[in-house]
Scaffold this motif. Structure first.
Motif, PDB file in Angstrom:
ATOM      1  N   HIS A  31       0.812  -1.209   0.000  1.00  0.00           N
ATOM      2  CA  HIS A  31       0.000   0.000   0.000  1.00  0.00           C
ATOM      3  C   HIS A  31       0.841   1.253   0.000  1.00  0.00           C
ATOM      4  CE1 HIS A  31      -3.482  -2.479   0.422  1.00  0.00           C
ATOM      5  NE2 HIS A  31      -2.912  -3.099   1.445  1.00  0.00           N
ATOM      6  N   LEU A  32       1.834   1.274   0.848  1.00  0.00           N
ATOM      7  CA  LEU A  32       2.678   2.458   0.905  1.00  0.00           C
ATOM      8  C   LEU A  32       3.397   2.646  -0.419  1.00  0.00           C
ATOM      9  CD1 LEU A  32       3.766   4.764   2.587  1.00  0.00           C
ATOM     10  CD2 LEU A  32       5.615   3.276   3.350  1.00  0.00           C
ATOM     11  N   ALA A  33       3.926   1.524  -0.931  1.00  0.00           N
ATOM     12  CA  ALA A  33       4.673   1.599  -2.180  1.00  0.00           C
ATOM     13  C   ALA A  33       3.768   2.103  -3.310  1.00  0.00           C
ATOM     14  CB  ALA A  33       5.239   0.226  -2.523  1.00  0.00           C
ATOM     15  N   PHE A  34       2.575   1.570  -3.373  1.00  0.00           N
ATOM     16  CA  PHE A  34       1.658   2.000  -4.426  1.00  0.00           C
ATOM     17  C   PHE A  34       1.305   3.472  -4.286  1.00  0.00           C
ATOM     18  CE2 PHE A  34      -1.480   1.907  -7.596  1.00  0.00           C
ATOM     19  CZ  PHE A  34      -2.603   2.567  -7.127  1.00  0.00           C
ATOM     20  N   TRP A  35       1.069   3.879  -3.036  1.00  0.00           N
ATOM     21  CA  TRP A  35       0.702   5.269  -2.795  1.00  0.00           C
ATOM     22  C   TRP A  35       1.786   6.220  -3.289  1.00  0.00           C
ATOM     23  CZ3 TRP A  35       2.073   8.539   1.769  1.00  0.00           C
ATOM     24  CH2 TRP A  35       1.297   9.700   1.829  1.00  0.00           C
TER      25      TRP A  35
END
Lengths: 312, 284, 560
Positions: B114-118
């Motif tokens: 999630h963080l990476a995608f964000w």
């Protein structure tokens, strides 16, 4: 110097305190490391978006005092504006067109360049120059080049075709579209080219050798060996390029100013015009939200696919 | 990019195929160079050479008067200084923050997908969607038309680039040296700063150059968030759009001044180009 | 019902709160600011630069930069008179009073920021009025050059950003309602009664006298008489061969056009006869430079067009509109090749090179035609005039030329130096200064005072200058003005876009309908009732329509 005062500063206790801080830092290390960047993104992305949510529902037009609540009126104004729709449609058509052309040309160039030849390095350096140029300069350069009647483009075309050419590249439809496509293709074909070249170079040669042994013709080798190997890279290149192309602004700004009339208004240009030239700020914000929602759907689809491929 | 020759499967290379290849390459080289040539030549042409048909391909009396006019009468000099300061500062900030986050993502998988995608999705955020709130927020924070404001904005804008490029680098880096450092009693931070970063230095440098170029060439944020003081080079071109359409020379002189550094820098990081363009997804 | 009121109050309170917070009136902002500054200062050397560096960039001016012309020349005489009026008097003159009052700001390190149109327009304050003001009063001066559309949008942006960046704004009179309503400019009535010589207000041509009044207040001083006039080649119109050919073809004498249809017919005839050496006409049709709206609205009204009906619906797509666009298309056809890409300066270049028989444009046309302007090296990229003695001056076909844009000096709302800014405005538009500034070779400021039209010095600039000035005066007598109403810039944009769409190939009728729809949307957005009232106000302004010009109102003035 009293003993008690000095005790607080003794090397041992200082060391203990730093050690405690250090240990805490180590435990939470991974979060501390992402904190600054995450904070900045929060401030510049999430926070403004939330704030703009408020602007969406009030009046924020400099000519009308106050910020009265207006419900969905801003959105209604955008949806009812034919210019918003034409901008959206144009954005979609233009971005797909330029990406398609850049892909084809980039692939052709990559195929042509994959084989070593003398001077390849120099040629490569030349071909990637457009990537480092500011898009406003690209727009400006092409505006000059295509200028009528004193720019070289019409003159050279005239020489080529043997009869005078007086195309108004920024003042007439469909030439304005062509001018924009040419300028964008000029700048970003190298993007496709470089990535596809990298992909081509990475294809193991034994696949080709096998195909040659089997007597497969060149065209079929391309279709059944090259393309499938290239597929994930193609997806990557197209994703990146497409998501950038929908933001098309700088070239429009410098080359056509949205003209003739409103024929070359892209979504970004339209929102800029409404928001920062005419200062109907709440309408522009409502439009930006709608645009963002539409874009998010596309981003989600493409980028998640990319990430899955990357994780593999 | 490997320099091994790659055959496309044809038996030998026919003359026609070769001619075709070089035709395409030749066309592209001319296509790339033509507008650039025109810009540079226009910048050294005297004004009397502008409104001519046929166009003047090379002036009989080249002049640098447009450069001095652009730099001093059109505040090109101030724009240049601003661009240099802003781009450098943003590069430093972005590299530091980005490398830190990338390390955390690479080594600890912080925040997972999630963080990476964000972070990655910020790369594709259209500036127009956030520009108005940022404009209003800058106003209340006193950052409108300041270099600091733009620096922060650009740091944000280039974080995805820094983070993802360094992420790819760190993932390639074997953990053994850092682990050894930890065993020796170094803190995590020291392991990062004194072991991992020096090893990844080429990557950091390459990422920094890409960030610099991105900031150097950016237009939209600068257009809206600056006015009299903190304006950057790209925004000056706007002044040449108006009523007095005759300052071709000054416009081209400014363009050449802006082009030169970014092209030179681009040549330096040529080897890392694919990595930079794809945010580290591809290695080229 | 109570709920509704509560809801309204809550909203009002909430938006006020947020607004106050945005304005920075609460402590949360200080905290945030301190936090950012702390972090920033720790990391960046560049942060300290912003405040200190900005002062250094204000234009450093010294007295030797004031280049005054030789006292033997008319310009030199006018300049000397202006300096005298500023320093010695007459004591009740606006120039003297302004300079005297501005002495209070000497050595106080005051810098005034003025917005000006970029390029040629900005030469005058940079080379003359700025340095002279600085020498006379010690008040510093900084010219901010902006493209024309930015002269509207940037002050608004700065106002919203509360930056206090500008002190004196150069704006179109037609923007006054929008900017006044938006609080971007402030009225100057108090300052006028305190400092200005009332007789100087009467010195304006009647068309310009009340153009800065809105809602009963005065919002600036008018500073640029941008009256369109017709400039034509006397040698071509006197040519015997052309005369007989025209008579033979059309059965009427060959002369200056009396109607717009005449205009295209004559232009086409000249083009047919004399191309490619000379073309009948040339126009500036390029988008935003400053735009097609002036030509369109001028001819629209000449064709009997009205902007709105009784219900404030736009009447653009009616017969008058279609006729106008068709006339403009015919004009384009009869013009120089590349006509549709010309901006005003390129139009002048073609005219000066003798390629065009008639043009209508702004007053500098007359000055550059006579080769008067080109003497100065500041303007040397305008070609030398090859037609210096061959230019005649006339009113537009049918009269009713547009006073296209014009400039007003207005006081910015956020200015930190309001009085000093006002004093500069008063000084620079005072009769002796106004005369000099419209006489400078490189200036784009045009005569707007009766004293200028009658000035002996001006008339001495070139042989036909007297006719030039009296023609400008006559054109102003029958001139029409831009639509001075809130939302003008939006209305103008719709017209400009409509015209470029038609040049780009769109069908006139559908382009007009689109523009009319945009006009209706703009009217709706600003409030139909408010716009209706504003339109009624506009109708009272001299020059609103062809039947309401200065001439029709019986106020025409003539200079012998």
């Amino acid at each position: 110097m009293t003993h008690s005062a000095a005790a607080n500063l003794s090397p041992v206790s200082v060391g203990k305190r730093t050690a405690a801080v250090s240990a805490w830092a180590d435990r939470h290390f991974k979060w501390l490391m992402v904190a600054p960047a995450a904070l900045l993104i929060l401030i510049f992305s999430i926070y403004p978006l939330l704030f703009s949510l408020w602007v969406d529902f009030v009046n924020y037009d400099f000519q009308i005092p106050g910020h009265a609540f207006v419900g969905l009126q801003n959105f209604v104004q955008v949806v009812n504006d034919p210019l918003a729709w034409s901008s959206l449609v144009l954005t979609a058509i233009l971005s797909v067109t330029v990406v398609a052309i850049e892909f084809v040309l980039g692939l052709a160039l990559a195929l042509a360049m994959v084989k070593m030849f003398r001077g390849r390095g120099v040629v490569l350096s030349i071909l990637i120059i457009p990537l480092f140029i500011s898009p406003v300069i690209v727009g400006q350069s092409w505006a000059l080049f295509l200028q009528r009647p004193f720019g070289p483009a019409d003159y050279l075309l005239g020489q080529l075709l043997g009869r005078p050419v007086t195309i108004s590249w920024v003042g007439e439809v469909p030439w304005a579209y062509i001018a924009i496509v040419v300028a964008d293709v000029w700048q970003w074909t190298p993007f496709m080219f470089v990535i596809l070249l990298a992909g081509l170079s990475a294809i193991p040669s034994h696949l080709y050798e096998a195909a040659e042994l089997d007597g497969v013709r060149a065209a079929q080798t391309f279709r059944y060996v090259t393309l499938p190997q290239l597929a994930p890279i193609i997806l990557l290149a197209i994703t990146f390029r497409l998501l950038d192309a929908v933001k098309l602004f700088d070239v429009i700004f410098m080359l056509t100013g949205g003209g003739p009339g409103t024929a070359t208004y892209t979504m970004s240009f339209y929102l800029y015009q409404i928001g920062f030239q005419q200062f109907h700020l709440s309408i522009a914000t409502a439009g930006s939200w709608l645009f963002l929602i539409l874009l998010s759907v596309v981003i989600m689809a493409l980028v998640r696919r990319l990430m899955r491929a990357e994780a593999a | 990019m490997p320099s091994r020759a790659m055959s496309l499967g044809a038996r030998g290379t026919s003359l026609r195929l070769n001619a075709g290849r070089f035709l395409i390459i030749g066309f592209f080289v001319v296509f790339v160079l033509a507008p650039l040539y025109w810009v540079v030549v226009t910048s050294i042409k005297p004004s009397s050479d502008y409104l001519t048909v046929p166009p003047v391909w090379f002036p009989a009396h080249p002049t640098i008067v447009h450069y001095t006019a652009a730099l001093f009468s059109y505040r090109g000099f101030q724009g240049l200084i601003n661009s240099i300061i802003i781009a450098s500062a943003a590069t430093v900030l972005s590299s530091i923050m980005g490398t830190m986050m990338a390390y955390s993502l690479a080594r600890f998988n912080t925040g997972g997908q999630h963080l990476a995608f964000w972070v990655l999705s910020q790369r594709f955020l259209p500036p127009v969607a956030i520009i108005l709130p940022i404009f209003l927020l800058f106003r209340s924070w006193g950052l409108y038309d300041t270099r600091a404001g733009l620096i922060f904005a650009y740091t944000f804008m280039t974080l995805p680039l820094s983070v993802w490029m360094m992420y790819a680098y760190f993932r390639q880096l074997p953990k053994s040296l850092e682990d050894a450092a930890l065993v020796d009693g170094l803190s995590r931070w020291q392991a990062f700063w004194m072991v991992a970063v020096p090893l990844a230095a080429p990557g950091v440098a390459a990422a920094a150059v890409f960030v610099f170029i991105a900031v150097w060439t950016e237009f939209f944020f600068a257009l809206i968030l600056t006015s009299r003081y903190a304006f950057t080079l790209p925004t000056i071109f706007r002044a040449f759009l108006g009523f007095q359409g005759m300052q071709y020379g000054e416009a081209c002189a400014l363009a050449t001044t802006s082009l030169a550094p970014s092209i030179v820098l681009g040549m330096l990081v040529q080897r890392h180009l694919v990595r930079g363009l794809t945010l580290g997804a591809l290695r080229g | 019902m109570t709920n509704e009121r509560e809801w309204r109050d809550l909203n009002a309170g909430l938006s006020e709160e947020v607004d106050a917070w945005l304005r920075g009136d609460t402590s949360r902002r200080t905290f945030l600011k301190k936090f950012m500054l702390m972090g920033g200062a720790a990391m960046l050397p560049g942060l300290g630069f912003t405040a200190a560096g900005s002062q250094a960039w204000a234009q450093a001016v010294d007295i030797s930069k004031v280049e005054l012309a030789d006292k033997a020349t008319p310009l030199g005489q006018a300049q000397a008179a202006a300096v005298k009026a500023s320093t010695e008097g007459p004591a009740e003159g606006s120039a003297y009073r302004a300079v005297k009052a501005a002495q209070a700001y000497k050595d106080k390190n005051v810098t005034l920021n003025l917005t000006y149109e970029a390029g040629l327009q900005a030469l005058e304050p940079k080379n003359f009025s700025g340095p002279l003001w600085q020498a006379l009063t010690g008040v510093n001066f900084n010219v901010v050059e902006l493209p024309h559309p930015d002269q509207y949008s940037k002050p608004i942006a700065e106002h919203i950003a509360n930056s206090g960046a500008y002190d004196v704004l150069d704006i179109e009179p037609a923007w006054i309602p929008a900017l006044a309503n938006g609080g971007v400019i402030v009225p100057i009535d108090d300052y006028v009664s305190k400092f200005m010589n009332k007789a100087d207000l009467d010195d304006y041509h009647p068309l310009y006298k009340s153009i800065t009044l809105y809602k009963g207040k005065r919002w600036g001083v008018f500073d640029d008489g941008d009256q369109f006039a017709l400039y034509y080649r006397k040698d071509i119109f006197d040519d015997e061969k052309l005369k007989s050919a025209y008579q033979a073809k059309f059965g009427k004498p060959f002369g200056l056009p009396k109607t717009w249809d005449d205009y295209s017919q004559i232009a086409q005839f000249i083009t047919d006869q004399l191309a490619p050496n000379v073309y009948g006409a040339a126009h500036f049709r390029k988008f935003g430079s400053p735009g097609n709206q002036f030509s369109f609205l001028q001819e629209f009204r000449a064709n009997g067009g009205k902007f709105f009906d009784g219900d404030m619906k736009a009447l653009l797509a009616g017969e008058a509109g279609v006729t106008t666009l068709n006339q403009m298309i015919a004009q384009n056809k009869a013009s120089l090749p590349g006509n549709n890409d010309l901006d005003a300066v390129a139009q002048w270049a073609a005219w000066l090179q003798g390629k065009v028989a008639m043009i209508f444009s702004w007053p500098p046309t007359g000055r550059i035609s006579s080769n008067y302007a080109q003497r100065d090296k500041a303007i040397n990229f305008i070609p030398q005039s090859s037609i210096a003695d061959k230019v005649g001056y006339a009113v537009l076909p049918g009269g009713n030329g547009e006073m296209a844009s014009g400039y007003v000096k207005a006081l910015a709302a956020g200015s930190n130096n309001e009085e000093a800014a006002y004093l500069f405005m008063q000084w620079v538009t005072a009769p002796p200064l106004s005369l000099v500034r419209t006489m400078l070779p490189y200036t784009l400021r045009d005569p707007y005072r009766m004293s200028t039209y009658k000035s002996e010095e001006y008339r001495a600039l070139w042989p036909a200058a007297k006719d030039y000035l009296s023609n400008l005066c006559e054109c102003a007598n029958s001139g029409v003005v831009d639509m001075i109403m809130p939302g003008w810039q939006d209305y103008a944009l719709s017209i400009d876009r409509m015209c470029t769409a038609v040049w780009g190939g769109e069908n006139p009728k559908s382009a007009l309908q689109k523009a009319a729809a945009e006009w209706d949307a703009t009217t709706q957005r600003l409030g139909g009732a408010a716009q209706k009232a504003a339109y009624q106000e506009f109708l009272q302004i001299p020059g609103s329509y062809a039947d309401h010009t200065i001439e029709k109102l019986g106020q025409a003035v003539h200079v012998a």
